[in-house]
Design an enzyme around this catalytic site. Sequence first.
Site, mmCIF file in Angstrom:
data_model
loop_
_atom_site.group_PDB
_atom_site.id
_atom_site.type_symbol
_atom_site.label_atom_id
_atom_site.label_comp_id
_atom_site.label_asym_id
_atom_site.label_seq_id
_atom_site.Cartn_x
_atom_site.Cartn_y
_atom_site.Cartn_z
ATOM 1 N N CYS A 130 0.814 -1.213 0.000
ATOM 2 C CA CYS A 130 0.000 0.000 0.000
ATOM 3 C C CYS A 130 0.849 1.265 0.000
ATOM 4 O O CYS A 130 0.548 2.226 -0.723
ATOM 5 C CB CYS A 130 -0.950 -0.003 1.189
ATOM 6 S SG CYS A 130 -0.179 -0.426 2.764
ATOM 7 N N HIS A 242 -2.792 6.388 4.854
ATOM 8 C CA HIS A 242 -1.338 6.436 5.008
ATOM 9 C C HIS A 242 -0.813 7.799 4.569
ATOM 10 O O HIS A 242 -1.295 8.382 3.588
ATOM 11 C CB HIS A 242 -0.667 5.366 4.140
ATOM 12 C CG HIS A 242 -0.809 3.969 4.660
ATOM 13 N ND1 HIS A 242 -1.435 3.656 5.848
ATOM 14 C CD2 HIS A 242 -0.391 2.780 4.127
ATOM 15 C CE1 HIS A 242 -1.396 2.354 6.030
ATOM 16 N NE2 HIS A 242 -0.766 1.797 5.009
#
Length: 354
Positions: A130, A242
């Site tokens: 990711c 994130h």
Amino acid sequence: MGYRVAVVGATGAVGRELLRILAERDFPVDEVVALASPRSAGREISFGDKKVLKVQNLETFDFKGWDIALFSPGGAISAVYAPKAAAAGCVVIDNTSHFRMEPGVPLIVPEVNAAAIGKASRGIIANPNCSTAQMLVALKPLHDLFRIKRIVVSTYQAVSGAGKDGMDELFAQTKGTFVNDPPTVAQFTKQIAFNVIPHIDRFMDDGATKEEWKMAVETRKIMDPDIKVLATCVRVPVFIGHSEAISIECEKPVDLKKAREALRKAPGVILRDEREDGGYVTPIECVGEDATYVSRLRIDPSVENGLALWCVSDNLRKGAALNAVQIAESIVEQGLLKDGQLFRRNEVPDEDED
């Protein structure tokens, strides 16, 4: 024309997001099946606003006749069942780390290297880590302009990267803090609530963690084998989203105006870079969004031809489920599924081929 699509690991956080995104983006499906472990078989799960799917048992499922399988069940399970699905003629898009660095398995971020999908020789395509995915979406237009030779990145990764159990642990520890309950540490190496942990995945012999190693090797496989990468990956008490602070060193002189223009035009990127209070994007603002947001763009004076930036993205979407669905969309757009059944592993099928 529609396709028969299987979602493996459908009851997990990424699996649910896969089903949601397939519906949101109107992926051309004739039939969708939700697959999970035997203990989850029989449960019901939503697909779109109206349809409810009954979860089926992965262990007994026959992939023959299915076109695309989106896998997110954990590496050990993908290692067993992804090859079985591919052998049955089903194209596998795997979100785990198991196949990423294997020969014959393209590692794909569609905004960066969609053309490599056709090089698959095993019927399996891998989704990157990711944190790698969002970073390369942001850096690809800059690499095209200035030729990046070195990346230094610090990540601030949400607990959803560790799955539902990680999110539950942050919630329980946060709640417990206000009622004087001692924190229970299970999913992370230390308390995550009101803390940051500079440790994701296991430590390697050189002192880097596996997560940091992934960012380096995946960047080289996806974008450029000559790029050097130093990553420091940190878990933070954020549920979803994130964040990354990135500095790049380039071969060519960096022009800030050209960098801004390239990022504004780049697919999958939204540039919000206002040099004032609040003129940047934080992880809570990217939840549920498809884009990778870039902010704090500025020259790095500590190196020659340096540039620094901040980027955030929803790790369950672009970092996992959305990227997988975009790979499926690219397969369809490139004509790599013939007659809704066959995956042409090394070339785009000719229009007049039987």
